[in-house]
Design a protein around this motif. Structure first.
Motif, PDB file in Angstrom:
ATOM      1  N   PRO A  22       0.828  -1.204   0.000  1.00  0.00           N
ATOM      2  CA  PRO A  22       0.000   0.000   0.000  1.00  0.00           C
ATOM      3  C   PRO A  22       0.869   1.264   0.000  1.00  0.00           C
ATOM      4  O   PRO A  22       2.072   1.134   0.129  1.00  0.00           O
ATOM      5  CB  PRO A  22      -0.802  -0.152   1.304  1.00  0.00           C
ATOM      6  CG  PRO A  22       0.132  -0.895   2.233  1.00  0.00           C
ATOM      7  CD  PRO A  22       0.905  -1.827   1.350  1.00  0.00           C
ATOM      8  N   PRO A  23       0.242   2.438  -0.156  1.00  0.00           N
ATOM      9  CA  PRO A  23      -1.184   2.738  -0.110  1.00  0.00           C
ATOM     10  C   PRO A  23      -1.932   2.492  -1.428  1.00  0.00           C
ATOM     11  O   PRO A  23      -3.147   2.406  -1.431  1.00  0.00           O
ATOM     12  CB  PRO A  23      -1.231   4.224   0.260  1.00  0.00           C
ATOM     13  CG  PRO A  23       0.012   4.780  -0.366  1.00  0.00           C
ATOM     14  CD  PRO A  23       1.045   3.694  -0.210  1.00  0.00           C
ATOM     15  N   PHE A  24      -1.217   2.404  -2.556  1.00  0.00           N
ATOM     16  CA  PHE A  24      -1.916   2.116  -3.798  1.00  0.00           C
ATOM     17  C   PHE A  24      -2.307   0.642  -3.868  1.00  0.00           C
ATOM     18  O   PHE A  24      -1.678  -0.211  -3.224  1.00  0.00           O
ATOM     19  CB  PHE A  24      -1.046   2.460  -5.007  1.00  0.00           C
ATOM     20  CG  PHE A  24      -0.733   3.923  -5.153  1.00  0.00           C
ATOM     21  CD1 PHE A  24      -1.733   4.874  -5.079  1.00  0.00           C
ATOM     22  CD2 PHE A  24       0.568   4.348  -5.358  1.00  0.00           C
ATOM     23  CE1 PHE A  24      -1.447   6.236  -5.213  1.00  0.00           C
ATOM     24  CE2 PHE A  24       0.871   5.696  -5.497  1.00  0.00           C
ATOM     25  CZ  PHE A  24      -0.143   6.641  -5.412  1.00  0.00           C
ATOM     26  N   THR A  25      -3.312   0.341  -4.637  1.00  0.00           N
ATOM     27  CA  THR A  25      -3.689  -1.051  -4.865  1.00  0.00           C
ATOM     28  C   THR A  25      -2.745  -1.659  -5.900  1.00  0.00           C
ATOM     29  O   THR A  25      -2.075  -0.931  -6.653  1.00  0.00           O
ATOM     30  CB  THR A  25      -5.124  -1.158  -5.387  1.00  0.00           C
ATOM     31  OG1 THR A  25      -5.186  -0.559  -6.700  1.00  0.00           O
ATOM     32  CG2 THR A  25      -6.110  -0.440  -4.464  1.00  0.00           C
ATOM     33  N   PRO A  26      -2.682  -2.983  -5.982  1.00  0.00           N
ATOM     34  CA  PRO A  26      -1.853  -3.589  -7.035  1.00  0.00           C
ATOM     35  C   PRO A  26      -2.259  -3.125  -8.432  1.00  0.00           C
ATOM     36  O   PRO A  26      -1.389  -2.951  -9.307  1.00  0.00           O
ATOM     37  CB  PRO A  26      -2.103  -5.086  -6.845  1.00  0.00           C
ATOM     38  CG  PRO A  26      -2.414  -5.229  -5.393  1.00  0.00           C
ATOM     39  CD  PRO A  26      -3.211  -3.996  -5.054  1.00  0.00           C
ATOM     40  N   GLU A  27      -3.555  -2.914  -8.643  1.00  0.00           N
ATOM     41  CA  GLU A  27      -4.020  -2.450  -9.955  1.00  0.00           C
ATOM     42  C   GLU A  27      -3.527  -1.024 -10.226  1.00  0.00           C
ATOM     43  O   GLU A  27      -3.136  -0.702 -11.364  1.00  0.00           O
ATOM     44  CB  GLU A  27      -5.536  -2.513 -10.016  1.00  0.00           C
ATOM     45  CG  GLU A  27      -6.113  -3.915 -10.079  1.00  0.00           C
ATOM     46  CD  GLU A  27      -6.024  -4.651  -8.731  1.00  0.00           C
ATOM     47  OE1 GLU A  27      -6.060  -5.891  -8.731  1.00  0.00           O
ATOM     48  OE2 GLU A  27      -5.897  -3.969  -7.677  1.00  0.00           O
ATOM     49  N   GLN A  28      -3.551  -0.173  -9.218  1.00  0.00           N
ATOM     50  CA  GLN A  28      -3.043   1.186  -9.396  1.00  0.00           C
ATOM     51  C   GLN A  28      -1.532   1.179  -9.643  1.00  0.00           C
ATOM     52  O   GLN A  28      -1.027   1.932 -10.468  1.00  0.00           O
ATOM     53  CB  GLN A  28      -3.379   2.034  -8.183  1.00  0.00           C
ATOM     54  CG  GLN A  28      -4.851   2.380  -8.068  1.00  0.00           C
ATOM     55  CD  GLN A  28      -5.175   3.081  -6.758  1.00  0.00           C
ATOM     56  OE1 GLN A  28      -4.615   2.751  -5.708  1.00  0.00           O
ATOM     57  NE2 GLN A  28      -6.078   4.056  -6.810  1.00  0.00           N
ATOM     58  N   GLY A  29      -0.829   0.311  -8.923  1.00  0.00           N
ATOM     59  CA  GLY A  29       0.609   0.188  -9.147  1.00  0.00           C
ATOM     60  C   GLY A  29       0.913  -0.242 -10.566  1.00  0.00           C
ATOM     61  O   GLY A  29       1.829   0.288 -11.214  1.00  0.00           O
ATOM     62  N   ALA A 189       6.848   8.945  -2.469  1.00  0.00           N
ATOM     63  CA  ALA A 189       7.442  10.267  -2.672  1.00  0.00           C
ATOM     64  C   ALA A 189       7.971  10.403  -4.099  1.00  0.00           C
ATOM     65  O   ALA A 189       7.883  11.481  -4.703  1.00  0.00           O
ATOM     66  CB  ALA A 189       8.554  10.500  -1.654  1.00  0.00           C
ATOM     67  N   ASP A 190       8.522   9.328  -4.642  1.00  0.00           N
ATOM     68  CA  ASP A 190       9.020   9.364  -6.018  1.00  0.00           C
ATOM     69  C   ASP A 190       7.890   9.620  -7.008  1.00  0.00           C
ATOM     70  O   ASP A 190       8.072  10.319  -8.011  1.00  0.00           O
ATOM     71  CB  ASP A 190       9.694   8.041  -6.384  1.00  0.00           C
ATOM     72  CG  ASP A 190      10.940   7.760  -5.564  1.00  0.00           C
ATOM     73  OD1 ASP A 190      11.581   8.712  -5.101  1.00  0.00           O
ATOM     74  OD2 ASP A 190      11.249   6.558  -5.386  1.00  0.00           O
ATOM     75  N   VAL A 191       6.727   9.037  -6.759  1.00  0.00           N
ATOM     76  CA  VAL A 191       5.593   9.206  -7.670  1.00  0.00           C
ATOM     77  C   VAL A 191       5.268  10.684  -7.836  1.00  0.00           C
ATOM     78  O   VAL A 191       5.138  11.197  -8.960  1.00  0.00           O
ATOM     79  CB  VAL A 191       4.359   8.434  -7.162  1.00  0.00           C
ATOM     80  CG1 VAL A 191       3.121   8.790  -7.989  1.00  0.00           C
ATOM     81  CG2 VAL A 191       4.604   6.936  -7.211  1.00  0.00           C
ATOM     82  N   ALA A 192       5.141  11.392  -6.718  1.00  0.00           N
ATOM     83  CA  ALA A 192       4.801  12.817  -6.777  1.00  0.00           C
ATOM     84  C   ALA A 192       5.907  13.628  -7.434  1.00  0.00           C
ATOM     85  O   ALA A 192       5.640  14.518  -8.258  1.00  0.00           O
ATOM     86  CB  ALA A 192       4.526  13.337  -5.373  1.00  0.00           C
ATOM     87  N   ALA A 207      -0.648   9.180 -11.958  1.00  0.00           N
ATOM     88  CA  ALA A 207      -0.323   9.473 -10.567  1.00  0.00           C
ATOM     89  C   ALA A 207      -1.404  10.326  -9.923  1.00  0.00           C
ATOM     90  O   ALA A 207      -1.791  10.101  -8.766  1.00  0.00           O
ATOM     91  CB  ALA A 207       1.031  10.178 -10.486  1.00  0.00           C
ATOM     92  N   HIS A 208      -1.895  11.306 -10.676  1.00  0.00           N
ATOM     93  CA  HIS A 208      -2.958  12.162 -10.137  1.00  0.00           C
ATOM     94  C   HIS A 208      -4.210  11.349  -9.863  1.00  0.00           C
ATOM     95  O   HIS A 208      -4.851  11.471  -8.808  1.00  0.00           O
ATOM     96  CB  HIS A 208      -3.267  13.284 -11.127  1.00  0.00           C
ATOM     97  CG  HIS A 208      -4.385  14.184 -10.680  1.00  0.00           C
ATOM     98  ND1 HIS A 208      -4.231  15.138  -9.696  1.00  0.00           N
ATOM     99  CD2 HIS A 208      -5.693  14.262 -11.082  1.00  0.00           C
ATOM    100  CE1 HIS A 208      -5.383  15.751  -9.501  1.00  0.00           C
ATOM    101  NE2 HIS A 208      -6.289  15.243 -10.338  1.00  0.00           N
ATOM    102  N   ALA A 209      -4.566  10.462 -10.787  1.00  0.00           N
ATOM    103  CA  ALA A 209      -5.773   9.659 -10.616  1.00  0.00           C
ATOM    104  C   ALA A 209      -5.632   8.684  -9.457  1.00  0.00           C
ATOM    105  O   ALA A 209      -6.558   8.505  -8.650  1.00  0.00           O
ATOM    106  CB  ALA A 209      -6.069   8.888 -11.904  1.00  0.00           C
ATOM    107  N   ALA A 210      -4.457   8.068  -9.332  1.00  0.00           N
ATOM    108  CA  ALA A 210      -4.256   7.087  -8.254  1.00  0.00           C
ATOM    109  C   ALA A 210      -4.189   7.757  -6.891  1.00  0.00           C
ATOM    110  O   ALA A 210      -4.601   7.163  -5.884  1.00  0.00           O
ATOM    111  CB  ALA A 210      -2.970   6.306  -8.503  1.00  0.00           C
ATOM    112  N   SER A 211      -3.676   8.992  -6.850  1.00  0.00           N
ATOM    113  CA  SER A 211      -3.496   9.680  -5.579  1.00  0.00           C
ATOM    114  C   SER A 211      -4.735  10.407  -5.110  1.00  0.00           C
ATOM    115  O   SER A 211      -4.794  10.861  -3.958  1.00  0.00           O
ATOM    116  CB  SER A 211      -2.340  10.671  -5.694  1.00  0.00           C
ATOM    117  OG  SER A 211      -1.140  10.040  -6.065  1.00  0.00           O
ATOM    118  N   ALA A 212      -5.741  10.504  -5.979  1.00  0.00           N
ATOM    119  CA  ALA A 212      -6.918  11.331  -5.661  1.00  0.00           C
ATOM    120  C   ALA A 212      -7.618  10.864  -4.384  1.00  0.00           C
ATOM    121  O   ALA A 212      -8.147  11.685  -3.626  1.00  0.00           O
ATOM    122  CB  ALA A 212      -7.884  11.327  -6.836  1.00  0.00           C
TER     123      ALA A 212
END
Length: 218
Positions: A22-29, A189-192, A207-212
């Motif tokens: 986490p925090p993202f799901t495997p699908e988001q990753g 942190a790298d994603v942002a 990244a914006h969609a996954a972080s929303a």
């Protein structure tokens, strides 16, 4: 004559970007990985190289590959062995200079990649990453160097990987040019940071969609 190699994994949930879950799901990753790979391949497609090679781990049908690429499966073994094998595959197609990059720096551009190719005055180039790894590696004549001695058993995914790899090159007496340091995508942190560095990219949109839906840091 020159070859640009991309070494990558097919974006399968649970097999890529696992440090983001986490925090993202495997699908988001997997979605972030797919976007990063698409941006990378687009940049490679615009760069002025004679050949473009995608060394892929996984099913080719899961990746939309632009025209002009040769897709080959990665060899077995650790990443050190797979990097060496990718250079050998490239040299079998074209004996000229070769530059290898991963799929974790979607902020690269065609002109940047062209500038990273080793010239006739250099034996090798290396692009170090902010986390201590390296994002690119190039050889002016891959067939003229001992790839196993230069790459085998370099510890991967550590904060000293880049320094060890650079040390291998210089200890072998190669003329080495270091390239601009880039940030690759391994952590939240790298994603942002990488999205901010390439705001118009597919990766930034993903990244914006996954972080929303993530909590706002205190």
């Amino acid at each position: 004559m020159s070859t640009l190699i991309v070494i990558a994994k097919a974006p399968v949930p649970g097999r890529v970007k696992t440090r983001l879950t986490p925090p993202f799901t495997p699908e988001q990753g997997a979605g972030l990985a797919a976007a990063a790979l698409a941006d990378t391949l687009e940049a490679v497609a615009t760069a002025r190289f004679r050949r473009r090679l995608l060394a892929l781990e996984g099913e080719p049908g899961l990746v939309e590959v632009p025209s002009g690429f040769t897709v080959v499966p990665q060899s077995g073994g650790g990443l050190d062995r797979r990097l060496a094998a990718a250079f050998e595959q490239a040299a079998a197609l074209d004996p000229g200079p070769a530059l290898l990059i991963g799929m974790d720096t979607p902020q690269v551009t065609g002109p940047l990649l062209e500038a990273c190719l080793p010239t006739s005055w250099e034996d090798a180039t290396i692009g170090l990453a902010e986390d201590g790894g390296f994002w690119s590696l190039g050889f002016h004549r891959p067939r003229a160097v001992e790839l196993d001695r230069l790459l085998f058993d370099v510890p991967m995914s550590t904060d000293t990987t880049g320094a060890v790899q650079l040390g291998r090159l210089t200890a072998a007496g190669l003329r080495v040019r270091t390239l601009p340091v880039l940030r690759d995508v391994d952590t939240i942190a790298d994603v942002a940071a990488v999205a901010a560095a390439a705001p118009a990219s597919r990766f930034a949109a993903a990244a914006h969609a996954a972080s929303a839906g993530l909590p706002v840091p205190a």
